[in-house]
Design a protein around this motif. Structure first.
Motif, short mmCIF file in Angstrom:
data_model
loop_
_atom_site.label_atom_id
_atom_site.label_comp_id
_atom_site.label_asym_id
_atom_site.label_seq_id
_atom_site.Cartn_x
_atom_site.Cartn_y
_atom_site.Cartn_z
N ASN A 279 -39.48 6.56 -5.36
CA ASN A 279 -40.11 5.54 -4.52
C ASN A 279 -40.65 6.20 -3.25
O ASN A 279 -39.89 6.56 -2.36
N GLY A 280 -41.97 6.36 -3.19
CA GLY A 280 -42.59 7.01 -2.04
C GLY A 280 -42.94 6.03 -0.93
O GLY A 280 -43.56 6.41 0.06
N GLY A 281 -42.58 4.76 -1.12
CA GLY A 281 -42.97 3.76 -0.13
C GLY A 281 -41.83 2.81 0.20
O GLY A 281 -42.02 1.59 0.25
N VAL A 282 -40.65 3.40 0.46
CA VAL A 282 -39.48 2.59 0.82
C VAL A 282 -39.85 1.60 1.92
O VAL A 282 -39.47 0.42 1.90
N VAL A 283 -40.63 2.09 2.88
CA VAL A 283 -40.94 1.30 4.06
C VAL A 283 -41.73 0.03 3.71
O VAL A 283 -41.62 -0.98 4.40
N ALA A 284 -42.49 0.04 2.61
CA ALA A 284 -43.26 -1.15 2.23
C ALA A 284 -42.31 -2.28 1.84
O ALA A 284 -42.52 -3.43 2.22
N PHE A 285 -41.25 -1.95 1.10
CA PHE A 285 -40.33 -2.98 0.64
C PHE A 285 -39.42 -3.43 1.78
O PHE A 285 -39.09 -4.60 1.91
N PHE A 286 -39.04 -2.47 2.61
CA PHE A 286 -38.30 -2.78 3.83
C PHE A 286 -39.14 -3.71 4.72
O PHE A 286 -38.67 -4.74 5.20
N GLY A 287 -40.40 -3.36 4.88
CA GLY A 287 -41.32 -4.13 5.70
C GLY A 287 -41.60 -5.51 5.11
O GLY A 287 -41.67 -6.50 5.84
N ALA A 288 -41.74 -5.57 3.78
CA ALA A 288 -41.98 -6.87 3.14
C ALA A 288 -40.81 -7.79 3.43
O ALA A 288 -40.99 -8.99 3.71
N GLY A 289 -39.58 -7.25 3.38
CA GLY A 289 -38.41 -8.05 3.69
C GLY A 289 -38.42 -8.52 5.13
O GLY A 289 -38.15 -9.70 5.43
N ALA A 290 -38.75 -7.60 6.05
CA ALA A 290 -38.75 -7.95 7.47
C ALA A 290 -39.82 -8.99 7.78
O ALA A 290 -39.54 -10.03 8.39
N TYR A 291 -41.04 -8.72 7.34
CA TYR A 291 -42.13 -9.67 7.61
C TYR A 291 -41.87 -11.00 6.91
O TYR A 291 -42.09 -12.07 7.49
N GLY A 292 -41.42 -10.94 5.65
CA GLY A 292 -41.16 -12.17 4.91
C GLY A 292 -40.12 -13.03 5.61
O GLY A 292 -40.32 -14.23 5.82
N THR A 293 -39.03 -12.39 6.04
CA THR A 293 -37.96 -13.13 6.70
C THR A 293 -38.45 -13.77 8.00
O THR A 293 -38.21 -14.95 8.26
N LEU A 294 -39.16 -12.99 8.82
CA LEU A 294 -39.57 -13.52 10.12
C LEU A 294 -40.66 -14.59 9.98
O LEU A 294 -40.71 -15.53 10.77
N LEU A 295 -41.52 -14.44 8.96
CA LEU A 295 -42.55 -15.46 8.75
C LEU A 295 -41.91 -16.77 8.31
O LEU A 295 -42.31 -17.84 8.74
N LEU A 296 -40.90 -16.67 7.45
CA LEU A 296 -40.29 -17.88 6.92
C LEU A 296 -39.34 -18.52 7.93
O LEU A 296 -39.21 -19.74 7.98
N GLY A 297 -38.69 -17.68 8.74
CA GLY A 297 -37.66 -18.20 9.63
C GLY A 297 -38.12 -18.42 11.06
O GLY A 297 -37.36 -18.90 11.89
N GLY A 298 -39.36 -18.05 11.39
CA GLY A 298 -39.83 -18.14 12.77
C GLY A 298 -40.41 -19.51 13.10
O GLY A 298 -40.62 -20.34 12.23
N ALA A 299 -40.66 -19.70 14.40
CA ALA A 299 -41.29 -20.95 14.84
C ALA A 299 -42.78 -20.90 14.51
O ALA A 299 -43.37 -19.83 14.45
N PRO A 300 -43.42 -22.07 14.29
CA PRO A 300 -44.84 -22.08 13.95
C PRO A 300 -45.70 -21.42 15.03
O PRO A 300 -45.42 -21.57 16.21
#
Lengths: 315, 304
Positions: A36-57
């Motif tokens: 896996n040469g792009g660990v950061v993409a999956f790490f980042g997808a988790g971070a962005y996904g979580t903050l987009l879903l859990g953040g204020a509008p």
């Protein structure tokens, strides 16, 4: 004293989060032999996904669904898993170079997309509007950080035991069988492509979990958090710790993170002013040297994989 | 549109030369070498150093060749850079890849190539500085060939393109006419059988590294001529060069030569629709498209 203690809490939190990502990588590379040469993409997808879903509008980009944090975190993990599934289904059946190149490419493209797509996740200035869970009860101080650390350590242990269980299960045996000899596994009626894909997606979901925790800890994520360097750091953790050994991955995460932060501190403290611009380059060279020398000198890592015999034959 | 096409062909010649060397390594050593693009960087910087040495030694070398901005010094420096870059590729194999190969793990080679790339890139940054440099400080204006549609490019570009085509012809002759070309193909098909038939595997591998490094040196100099020289050349070009090998089919040298132009043109034409900020993502999109329609590329073989 309290200053040192609070730094220790901060350090342990980040190192534990990165250890979770290293465990995800261990399932892919250590146990299954997937690069896996792009660990950061999956790490980042988790971070962005979580903050987009859990953040204020937010007015200027999508997201901000104000979901409860555990649900948002689960959503972030699903986003990471979906991304892995797309990359995996296209590449895993081909020769292994394709997975290496595509995962590297997805990390470049993901960072590029997040930097440019203002409408999606705030672009270069990052994703704001996320409130740390349970902030109204625990405040912003030391108490909060200690509580967060306890939760992270609990999740780290859960992931560790889950992966240990998975690896010692028949599924884990199958992973090693495919890694060692694909044709032999195939001749026994196993489908290596599906099993590899499963391991790849599960590993990436674990990385997404790490990303979701990281994003929540800072309550912020920006393209600066998902640079390729993070991938190299997480590799170094696994290579030093020992690919195929979950304890090694965790130990490696703490060791490399300690080395990284202390080398950064030493350089910023003692390097002459005129060379400060280059301290980043020196740290990068160090990570490169760690990866290459470990592979040359002790490729099995400090804690080598313990090869198990599932059913010892009669003597 | 036509201008995008021309720009694409120009960057395509850089990617072609880079990808041809990379695909050779992937053909016979069977690993994705993420440090290959750093050889372009080494080539560009080596030429810069030799160029300045020659200019300092002999004033005549500072003269420009005809109407081009390329000086005699730079022209000569290109060949010195070829040797130096080829030699460093062989050295990296000797120091790192050969040792890991002997332990017999392809995946570790990929990791090691990333580590090596980090070391090379940042050592270049530490030695030459992080700022951009140019071969010639004179401003070279593009020659306008037509106003409607607007077509303009620098004469230098014409030179780099012609040299690329000559190199390609040379590669073709080497592959199809020489013993080295045959042994290269034989080793790629079946290393054991090739050795039984008296092909010296070690020698072939050294030749491939040298040749790959030499091609990368030219690509690096051409990139420096059309863009600028920075320590980030390697990290900027690694994905486009890989995209070119995938378009052509991993292991196919002819495929890589063609793939470089396809990726160069596609990436430039894509910028008609996409905002320019997205250009680093375009090679990845190309890879995805190829994997969807023709996973083994134009001329690739389907082997695991």
């Amino acid at each position: 004293m309290i200053g040192f203690l609070s730094y220790l809490v901060f350090f342990t939190t980040i190192a534990s989060i990165l250890a979770i990502a290293a465990l995800g990588l261990n399932l892919q590379w250590g146990n299954t032999g997937l690069f896996n040469g792009g660990v950061v993409a999956f790490f980042g997808a988790g971070a962005y996904g979580t903050l987009l879903l859990g953040g204020a509008p937010q007015s200027d980009h999508i997201g901000g669904f104000d979901l409860l944090y555990p649900i948002a975190l689960l959503g972030g993990m699903i986003v990471a898993g979906l991304l892995a599934w797309i990359v995996g289904i296209l590449t895993i059946r081909l020769r292994h170079d394709y997975l290496a190149i595509s995962t590297f490419g997805v990390a470049v493209a993901f960072e590029n997309l997040m930097r440019n797509a203002q409408w999606l996740a705030g672009g270069a200035k990052g994703l704001r509007g996320f409130e740390r869970p349970l902030r109204e009860f625990l405040g912003d101080g030391f108490l909060y950080n200690v509580s967060f650390l306890i939760i992270v350590l609990f999740i780290l242990l859960s992931v560790y035991f889950f992966l240990e269980l998975l690896v010692s299960s028949p599924f884990g045996r199958l992973l090693r069988a495919i890694r060692e000899d694909e044709y032999a596994a195939r001749s026994l009626g196993k489908n290596p492509t599906n099993i590899r894909l499963t391991a790849f997606v599960v590993g990436s979901i674990v990385m997404g979990l790490a990303g979701g925790l990281y994003g929540a800890f800072y309550a912020f994520v920006s393209p600066q958090d998902i640079l390729p360097m993070l991938t190299f750091q997480i590799w170094a953790m696994l290579i030093v710790g020992g690919a195929g050994n979950n304890k090694g991955a965790i130990f490696g995460a703490f060791l490399i993170w300690a080395a990284w932060t202390s080398s950064g501190w030493l350089l910023s403290r003692f390097a002459p002013i005129e060379t400060q611009l280059y301290t980043g380059s020196i740290q990068y060279v160090l990570i490169g040297v760690v990866i290459v020398t470990m592979l040359l000198w002790r490729p099995q890592g400090l804690f080598p994989e313990r090869l198990v015999i599932s059913q010892p034959g009669e003597r | 549109m036509i201008q995008h096409l021309i720009d694409g062909i120009l960057i395509g010649s850089v990617l072609s030369l880079g990808a041809a060397g990379l695909t050779m390594i992937m053909h016979i050593l069977r690993f994705a070498n993420f440090s290959h693009a750093e050889l372009l960087s080494i080539g560009a910087y080596a030429a810069l150093v030799f160029d300045q040495i020659f200019k300092a030694v002999e004033p005549f070398f500072s003269e420009q060749i005809g109407a081009f901005s390329i000086t005699w010094a730079l022209f000569l420096a290109m060949f010195f850079s070829l040797v130096l870059t080829g030699a460093s590729a062989v050295l990296f194999d000797f120091l790192v890849f050969r040792r890991i190969r002997e332990k017999g793990d392809e995946l570790s080679m990929v990791f090691a190539s990333f580590g090596l790339a980090l070391i090379i890139r940042n050592l270049i940054g530490l030695s030459f500085g992080l700022s951009t440099q140019l071969y010639s400080k004179d401003i070279v204006f593009a020659t306008v060939f037509s106003r409607d549609p607007l077509i303009a490019f620098k004469l230098d570009h014409l030179a780099t393109l012609s040299i690329t085509l000559v190199i390609m012809l040379a590669i073709h002759l080497v592959l199809s006419r020489t013993n080295f070309g045959y042994s290269l193909r034989a080793v790629g098909e079946n290393p054991e059988l090739a050795q039984i038939n008296g092909i010296d595997l070690k020698r072939t591998i050294i030749m491939v590294w040298f040749l790959g490094g030499g091609l990368a040196a030219f690509a690096g100099v051409f990139y420096g001529l059309t863009n600028q020289i920075t320590p980030m050349i390697g990290s900027d070009l690694v994905l486009p060069v890989f995209a070119a090998t995938i378009v052509g089919g991993i292991g196919s040298i002819y495929g890589a030569l063609l793939g470089g132009f396809i990726v160069g043109v596609a990436a430039n034409v894509a910028l008609i629709i996409l905002p320019s900020g997205y250009s680093p993502s375009v090679p990845f999109l190309i890879i995805i498209v190829v994997l969807l329609i023709r996973p083994n590329g134009l001329f690739g073989e389907s082997r695991i």
